[in-house]
Structures are given as structure tokens and as C-alpha cells.
Design a protein around this motif. Sequence first.
Motif, PDB file in Angstrom:
ATOM      1  N   PRO A   1      78.730   7.837  40.223  1.00  0.00           N
ATOM      2  CA  PRO A   1      78.564   8.588  41.471  1.00  0.00           C
ATOM      3  C   PRO A   1      79.487   9.802  41.556  1.00  0.00           C
ATOM      4  N   LEU A   2      80.743   9.649  41.104  1.00  0.00           N
ATOM      5  CA  LEU A   2      81.660  10.784  41.111  1.00  0.00           C
ATOM      6  C   LEU A   2      81.153  11.885  40.186  1.00  0.00           C
ATOM      7  N   ARG A   3      80.656  11.499  39.024  1.00  0.00           N
ATOM      8  CA  ARG A   3      80.119  12.476  38.078  1.00  0.00           C
ATOM      9  C   ARG A   3      78.937  13.233  38.682  1.00  0.00           C
ATOM     10  N   ARG A   4      78.054  12.526  39.409  1.00  0.00           N
ATOM     11  CA  ARG A   4      76.902  13.184  40.037  1.00  0.00           C
ATOM     12  C   ARG A   4      77.339  14.141  41.146  1.00  0.00           C
ATOM     13  N   ILE A   5      78.370  13.752  41.894  1.00  0.00           N
ATOM     14  CA  ILE A   5      78.883  14.628  42.953  1.00  0.00           C
ATOM     15  C   ILE A   5      79.430  15.921  42.348  1.00  0.00           C
ATOM     16  N   VAL A   6      80.233  15.786  41.299  1.00  0.00           N
ATOM     17  CA  VAL A   6      80.809  16.966  40.641  1.00  0.00           C
ATOM     18  C   VAL A   6      79.708  17.827  40.039  1.00  0.00           C
ATOM     19  N   ALA A   7      78.739  17.207  39.375  1.00  0.00           N
ATOM     20  CA  ALA A   7      77.630  17.965  38.783  1.00  0.00           C
ATOM     21  C   ALA A   7      76.836  18.698  39.852  1.00  0.00           C
ATOM     22  N   GLY A   8      76.611  18.066  41.004  1.00  0.00           N
ATOM     23  CA  GLY A   8      75.871  18.715  42.086  1.00  0.00           C
ATOM     24  C   GLY A   8      76.593  19.926  42.621  1.00  0.00           C
ATOM     25  N   ARG A   9      77.890  19.828  42.776  1.00  0.00           N
ATOM     26  CA  ARG A   9      78.661  20.980  43.256  1.00  0.00           C
ATOM     27  C   ARG A   9      78.642  22.119  42.229  1.00  0.00           C
ATOM     28  N   LEU A  10      78.796  21.762  40.966  1.00  0.00           N
ATOM     29  CA  LEU A  10      78.762  22.787  39.927  1.00  0.00           C
ATOM     30  C   LEU A  10      77.400  23.461  39.865  1.00  0.00           C
TER      31      LEU A  10
ATOM     32  N   ARG B   1      84.469   3.374  46.864  1.00  0.00           N
ATOM     33  CA  ARG B   1      83.194   4.028  47.183  1.00  0.00           C
ATOM     34  C   ARG B   1      83.325   4.863  48.451  1.00  0.00           C
ATOM     35  N   ALA B   2      84.047   4.341  49.447  1.00  0.00           N
ATOM     36  CA  ALA B   2      84.245   5.080  50.691  1.00  0.00           C
ATOM     37  C   ALA B   2      85.130   6.306  50.479  1.00  0.00           C
ATOM     38  N   ALA B   3      85.997   6.257  49.460  1.00  0.00           N
ATOM     39  CA  ALA B   3      86.921   7.364  49.202  1.00  0.00           C
ATOM     40  C   ALA B   3      86.341   8.428  48.278  1.00  0.00           C
ATOM     41  N   LEU B   4      85.124   8.222  47.760  1.00  0.00           N
ATOM     42  CA  LEU B   4      84.502   9.245  46.908  1.00  0.00           C
ATOM     43  C   LEU B   4      84.359  10.547  47.686  1.00  0.00           C
ATOM     44  N   PRO B   5      84.584  11.700  47.056  1.00  0.00           N
ATOM     45  CA  PRO B   5      84.417  12.973  47.772  1.00  0.00           C
ATOM     46  C   PRO B   5      82.979  13.174  48.204  1.00  0.00           C
TER      47      PRO B   5
ATOM     48  N   THR C   1      77.035  18.339  31.692  1.00  0.00           N
ATOM     49  CA  THR C   1      78.061  18.480  30.651  1.00  0.00           C
ATOM     50  C   THR C   1      79.348  19.035  31.240  1.00  0.00           C
ATOM     51  N   LEU C   2      79.214  20.030  32.123  1.00  0.00           N
ATOM     52  CA  LEU C   2      80.397  20.606  32.758  1.00  0.00           C
ATOM     53  C   LEU C   2      81.111  19.568  33.614  1.00  0.00           C
ATOM     54  N   ALA C   3      80.352  18.689  34.263  1.00  0.00           N
ATOM     55  CA  ALA C   3      80.964  17.656  35.095  1.00  0.00           C
ATOM     56  C   ALA C   3      81.857  16.753  34.263  1.00  0.00           C
ATOM     57  N   ASP C   4      81.396  16.392  33.063  1.00  0.00           N
ATOM     58  CA  ASP C   4      82.223  15.566  32.173  1.00  0.00           C
ATOM     59  C   ASP C   4      83.511  16.292  31.802  1.00  0.00           C
ATOM     60  N   GLU C   5      83.403  17.584  31.560  1.00  0.00           N
ATOM     61  CA  GLU C   5      84.582  18.374  31.210  1.00  0.00           C
ATOM     62  C   GLU C   5      85.559  18.440  32.385  1.00  0.00           C
ATOM     63  N   VAL C   6      85.028  18.644  33.587  1.00  0.00           N
ATOM     64  CA  VAL C   6      85.881  18.699  34.776  1.00  0.00           C
ATOM     65  C   VAL C   6      86.627  17.384  34.952  1.00  0.00           C
TER      66      VAL C   6
END
Length: 205
Positions: free
Chosen positions: A135-144, A74-78, A155-160
Motif C-alpha cells: 500500500p505504501l508503494r502504491r501511494i508513492v507511485a500514485g503521487r509520482l 495501516r492507519a499511519a500510512l500517508p 519503478t521510481l516508487a521502489d527507488e524512493v
Amino acid sequence: MTPIARMQDPASRRSRPRILEAARRLASAEGEGPLTMEAIAASSGVTRRTLYNHFANLGDLCMVACAPLFAHCRAALPLSDTAPRPVRDLLHALACDVVQLQRDPVHIALKRTAKLQSLTAPQLRHAYSVQIREPLRRIVAGRLSASLPGLPSETLADEVLSTLEAANRLDYLVRDLERAGAGAVIVDMLLDRLDLQADQPRRAA
């Protein structure tokens, strides 16, 4: 012996760390199958009775043993980052951050453990999904979403994530990403997988 007495007993206090270490070691070992209480007892040098004095069942034992691994991951999540970026820069940054987590030895051990023990300790697999994957999926989705407004970021987050997981299994792609100023191979994979171009939000249908 009552639970309080067990906690105060010196022998019991010494056996608990050995049990947890044995569980972590066996659970994440390459080539090992689902855990058993018998295997953990044998590896930690305690009796099954001692084992059950500490833990009600295998699921409880696995969750306690893996608690430090979950905390580390959890601490290492981007970090979340909502600053808009050009598409290529965005994907390169995502690739760097997600692959860094995926290559963390503790994350590798936790993910392997959750997968291997999904039958004997299903709450471990569920906890991995809730505490790390989502949480990682939400971080990626937020950046996208910040850089590609109007597109289906979830959907794009899942693909990434699926693309980077595949790339992480191919060491030459990860090495390409880690070279200074490189990462072109993985970014091109993502652009193609997401049906994106570096200079516009989405290709014409």
C-alpha cells in the motif's frame, strides 16, 4: 476442555493477554533471534500446554499478537495525493510522510518482528508486505505519477522507498529533513537517485 469452555474460564482469559504481550515483546526485541513457543511460555508464565490451548502454532500466535501493530501502521500510512507538484516539492513531501511512518515506534517494532520471524512465522513477513509495504508503494507511485506523467512511477516508487529507508538509517539526514524549510540533503539524494532535475521531468540521456 472445549474451546468454548476455555474462553469462559477466568484463568484462561487472564493468561491470553500475557501470552500476546510476551510474544510481541520477544518478537521485536533487539538482538533476539526467531521465536519459540518455549520462550513465549516462559516469558508469559504459562505452561506450553496452556499456550497450545490458545494457539495452534507459532505462526497463528504471531499473527494474533501483531494484529494491533498492523492496524496502527495501516492507519499511519500517508494519504494518497494526486495534486501535481513541482518535483522538489513533491519529493520533499514524500520524504516527510514516508520517514514519519518509518520512525513510528510501532512501525519499527512491526518491521523488525516481520524480519526476525520470517523463518518461524513466514505469514507475518507476507502480511507486512501485503498490508503495509505494498500500500505504501502504491501511494508513492500514485503521487509520482500525478507529478511526473509518462515516467515509470512503479519503478521510481521502489527507488524512493529504498532511498528513504537508507536515509532513515542515517540520523543526520532525517534531522536535516525535519528542520523547518530544510530537507535539501534527502531531496538532493532523491533527485540524483531518480535521475531527475528539479525544473524538468528527466535529465537528457
